[in-house]
Design a protein around this motif. Structure first.
Motif, PDB file in Angstrom:
ATOM      1  N   LEU A  38      38.703  28.280  52.761  1.00 47.16           N
ATOM      2  CA  LEU A  38      40.241  27.127  52.029  1.00 47.16           C
ATOM      3  C   LEU A  38      41.567  27.717  52.584  1.00 47.16           C
ATOM      4  O   LEU A  38      42.697  27.341  52.782  1.00 47.16           O
ATOM      5  CB  LEU A  38      39.599  27.296  50.673  1.00 47.16           C
ATOM      6  CG  LEU A  38      40.554  26.291  49.787  1.00 47.16           C
ATOM      7  CD1 LEU A  38      40.388  24.677  50.284  1.00 47.16           C
ATOM      8  CD2 LEU A  38      40.526  26.149  48.495  1.00 47.16           C
ATOM      9  N   TYR A  39      41.769  29.247  52.131  1.00 44.06           N
ATOM     10  CA  TYR A  39      42.755  29.396  52.397  1.00 44.06           C
ATOM     11  C   TYR A  39      43.276  29.207  54.124  1.00 44.06           C
ATOM     12  O   TYR A  39      44.182  28.363  54.457  1.00 44.06           O
ATOM     13  CB  TYR A  39      42.798  31.482  53.461  1.00 44.06           C
ATOM     14  CG  TYR A  39      43.881  31.761  53.708  1.00 44.06           C
ATOM     15  CD1 TYR A  39      44.776  32.555  52.365  1.00 44.06           C
ATOM     16  CD2 TYR A  39      43.402  32.230  54.198  1.00 44.06           C
ATOM     17  CE1 TYR A  39      46.680  32.964  53.618  1.00 44.06           C
ATOM     18  CE2 TYR A  39      45.067  32.700  55.045  1.00 44.06           C
ATOM     19  CZ  TYR A  39      46.191  33.376  54.928  1.00 44.06           C
ATOM     20  OH  TYR A  39      47.037  34.324  55.169  1.00 44.06           O
ATOM     21  N   THR A  40      41.963  29.416  55.173  1.00 47.15           N
ATOM     22  CA  THR A  40      42.374  28.923  56.606  1.00 47.15           C
ATOM     23  C   THR A  40      43.240  27.251  56.596  1.00 47.15           C
ATOM     24  O   THR A  40      43.663  27.455  57.351  1.00 47.15           O
ATOM     25  CB  THR A  40      41.355  29.287  57.149  1.00 47.15           C
ATOM     26  OG1 THR A  40      41.163  30.853  57.273  1.00 47.15           O
ATOM     27  CG2 THR A  40      41.158  29.086  58.896  1.00 47.15           C
ATOM     28  N   ARG A  41      41.749  26.667  56.474  1.00 46.78           N
ATOM     29  CA  ARG A  41      42.185  25.083  56.283  1.00 46.78           C
ATOM     30  C   ARG A  41      43.343  24.007  55.314  1.00 46.78           C
ATOM     31  O   ARG A  41      44.017  23.731  56.338  1.00 46.78           O
ATOM     32  CB  ARG A  41      40.825  24.249  55.386  1.00 46.78           C
ATOM     33  CG  ARG A  41      39.508  24.298  56.673  1.00 46.78           C
ATOM     34  CD  ARG A  41      38.552  24.045  55.645  1.00 46.78           C
ATOM     35  NE  ARG A  41      37.776  24.517  54.817  1.00 46.78           N
ATOM     36  CZ  ARG A  41      37.396  24.296  53.372  1.00 46.78           C
ATOM     37  NH1 ARG A  41      37.348  23.409  52.600  1.00 46.78           N
ATOM     38  NH2 ARG A  41      37.044  25.453  52.784  1.00 46.78           N
ATOM     39  N   LEU A  42      43.870  25.618  54.662  1.00 48.32           N
ATOM     40  CA  LEU A  42      45.217  24.995  54.191  1.00 48.32           C
ATOM     41  C   LEU A  42      46.283  25.021  55.181  1.00 48.32           C
ATOM     42  O   LEU A  42      46.421  24.672  54.973  1.00 48.32           O
ATOM     43  CB  LEU A  42      45.401  25.586  52.663  1.00 48.32           C
ATOM     44  CG  LEU A  42      45.027  24.851  51.371  1.00 48.32           C
ATOM     45  CD1 LEU A  42      45.109  26.465  50.139  1.00 48.32           C
ATOM     46  CD2 LEU A  42      45.323  23.543  51.467  1.00 48.32           C
ATOM     47  N   GLY A  43      46.113  26.617  56.252  1.00 53.43           N
ATOM     48  CA  GLY A  43      47.270  26.355  56.903  1.00 53.43           C
ATOM     49  C   GLY A  43      47.859  27.827  56.267  1.00 53.43           C
ATOM     50  O   GLY A  43      48.573  27.656  57.052  1.00 53.43           O
ATOM     51  N   GLY A  44      47.119  28.746  56.024  1.00 51.53           N
ATOM     52  CA  GLY A  44      47.414  30.288  56.021  1.00 51.53           C
ATOM     53  C   GLY A  44      48.645  30.875  55.185  1.00 51.53           C
ATOM     54  O   GLY A  44      49.243  29.131  54.525  1.00 51.53           O
ATOM     55  N   ASP A  45      49.069  31.512  55.048  1.00 55.42           N
ATOM     56  CA  ASP A  45      50.263  31.848  54.284  1.00 55.42           C
ATOM     57  C   ASP A  45      51.225  30.995  54.748  1.00 55.42           C
ATOM     58  O   ASP A  45      52.102  30.407  53.588  1.00 55.42           O
ATOM     59  CB  ASP A  45      50.773  33.035  55.359  1.00 55.42           C
ATOM     60  CG  ASP A  45      50.508  34.383  55.167  1.00 55.42           C
ATOM     61  OD1 ASP A  45      48.753  33.875  54.300  1.00 55.42           O
ATOM     62  OD2 ASP A  45      50.900  36.031  55.458  1.00 55.42           O
ATOM     63  N   GLY A  46      51.968  30.411  55.505  1.00 60.06           N
ATOM     64  CA  GLY A  46      53.564  29.578  55.828  1.00 60.06           C
ATOM     65  C   GLY A  46      53.116  28.518  55.105  1.00 60.06           C
ATOM     66  O   GLY A  46      54.015  28.118  54.005  1.00 60.06           O
ATOM     67  N   ALA A  47      51.899  27.980  55.550  1.00 62.88           N
ATOM     68  CA  ALA A  47      51.783  26.121  54.487  1.00 62.88           C
ATOM     69  C   ALA A  47      51.305  26.830  52.574  1.00 62.88           C
ATOM     70  O   ALA A  47      51.650  26.134  52.348  1.00 62.88           O
ATOM     71  CB  ALA A  47      50.436  25.538  54.955  1.00 62.88           C
ATOM     72  N   GLN A  89      48.560  34.904  44.094  1.00 65.56           N
ATOM     73  CA  GLN A  89      47.245  34.671  43.541  1.00 65.56           C
ATOM     74  C   GLN A  89      46.163  32.918  44.203  1.00 65.56           C
ATOM     75  O   GLN A  89      45.231  33.053  44.594  1.00 65.56           O
ATOM     76  CB  GLN A  89      47.279  34.079  42.384  1.00 65.56           C
ATOM     77  CG  GLN A  89      46.570  33.794  41.671  1.00 65.56           C
ATOM     78  CD  GLN A  89      47.246  32.867  39.610  1.00 65.56           C
ATOM     79  OE1 GLN A  89      48.075  31.820  40.260  1.00 65.56           O
ATOM     80  NE2 GLN A  89      46.550  32.841  39.003  1.00 65.56           N
ATOM     81  N   LEU A  90      47.719  32.507  44.522  1.00 64.46           N
ATOM     82  CA  LEU A  90      47.081  30.581  45.421  1.00 64.46           C
ATOM     83  C   LEU A  90      46.100  31.839  47.083  1.00 64.46           C
ATOM     84  O   LEU A  90      45.003  31.386  47.776  1.00 64.46           O
ATOM     85  CB  LEU A  90      48.224  30.810  46.137  1.00 64.46           C
ATOM     86  CG  LEU A  90      48.184  29.375  44.440  1.00 64.46           C
ATOM     87  CD1 LEU A  90      49.333  28.581  45.374  1.00 64.46           C
ATOM     88  CD2 LEU A  90      47.415  28.623  44.063  1.00 64.46           C
ATOM     89  N   CYS A  91      46.691  32.417  47.587  1.00 63.03           N
ATOM     90  CA  CYS A  91      45.964  32.985  48.921  1.00 63.03           C
ATOM     91  C   CYS A  91      44.813  33.989  48.932  1.00 63.03           C
ATOM     92  O   CYS A  91      44.258  33.340  49.782  1.00 63.03           O
ATOM     93  CB  CYS A  91      47.291  33.936  49.394  1.00 63.03           C
ATOM     94  SG  CYS A  91      48.595  33.347  50.092  1.00 63.03           S
ATOM     95  N   ALA A  92      44.789  34.900  47.724  1.00 68.74           N
ATOM     96  CA  ALA A  92      43.743  35.894  47.486  1.00 68.74           C
ATOM     97  C   ALA A  92      42.258  34.687  47.029  1.00 68.74           C
ATOM     98  O   ALA A  92      41.176  34.359  47.266  1.00 68.74           O
ATOM     99  CB  ALA A  92      44.155  36.452  46.358  1.00 68.74           C
ATOM    100  N   ALA A  93      43.109  34.054  46.057  1.00 73.09           N
ATOM    101  CA  ALA A  93      42.034  32.774  45.271  1.00 73.09           C
ATOM    102  C   ALA A  93      40.872  31.612  46.632  1.00 73.09           C
ATOM    103  O   ALA A  93      40.413  31.345  46.372  1.00 73.09           O
ATOM    104  CB  ALA A  93      42.439  31.691  44.462  1.00 73.09           C
TER     105      ALA A  93
END
Ligand code: HEM
Length: 157
Positions: A38-47, A89-93
């Protein structure tokens, strides 16, 4: 006689080779690659950082919950720490390469007496931010599915 035996053997080998190498078309369909996190699909750190900043702005603009964050917003250091922990938290989760190092959700919200209505307002502020960044419904629902179970640790104590 020897020659005959050799050519019979060679023929048998060739047929066996053909039989194993000529697969039917449906057997050649490539294995689908695994769905990215999901992290990748959301666009990673920047997004995720951009959505979180918008999320915080939406929270602070909502009169039903802005007061809960008055002390946080008044102290730049505290605000920055809160923002960074939320992003982590959002990036890890969502499966990103991070470890959330903040307090667990029960301890972080202890003695705040947060209500279900306040929790729902905060979720609405997050959904609004996700909409503002055109995050598709499937990814929004997946994220809410991760955060929803935190409600029992956050509300009512
Ligand atoms: C799924 C919902 C929520 C998530 C994921 C969440 C996440 C977090 C995180 C990561 C922190 C920082 C913890 C730390 O400093 O170690 C935090 C703190 C805090 N949260 Fe929540 N929270 C949620 C719901 C709420 C709600 C509904 C309210 C109130 C309406 C709220 C109010 C606060 C406040 C006031 C702090 C302290 C900020 C500070 O350090 O000044 N949270 N939350």
């Amino acid at each position: 006689m020897r020659k005959v035996t050799f050519s019979v053997l060679a023929g048998t080998f060739a047929i066996a080779l053909l039989a194993t190498s000529c697969k039917k078309e449906d057997e050649m369909t490539p294995t689908p690659s695994p769905t990215p996190s999901l992290y990748t699909r959301l666009g990673g750190d920047g997004a995720i950082t951009a959505v979180t900043d918008q999320f915080i702005q939406n929270v602070l603009a909502d009169p039903t919950i802005a007061d809960n964050f008055a002390a946080t917003g008044a102290d730049p250091y505290r605000f920055q720490l809160f923002r960074e922990r939320l992003i982590d938290q959002l990036c890890a989760a969502t499966g990103g390469p991070y470890t959330y190092k903040g307090a667990n959700m029960y301890d972080a919200h202890h003695n705040m007496n947060i209500t279900d209505a306040e929790f729902n307002s905060l979720v609405a502020a997050l959904v609004a931010a996700l909409d503002q960044f055109n995050v598709p419904d499937a990814e929004q629902n997946e994220l809410l599915g991760i955060l929803g179970p935190m409600q029992t640790d956050i509300v009512g104590h």
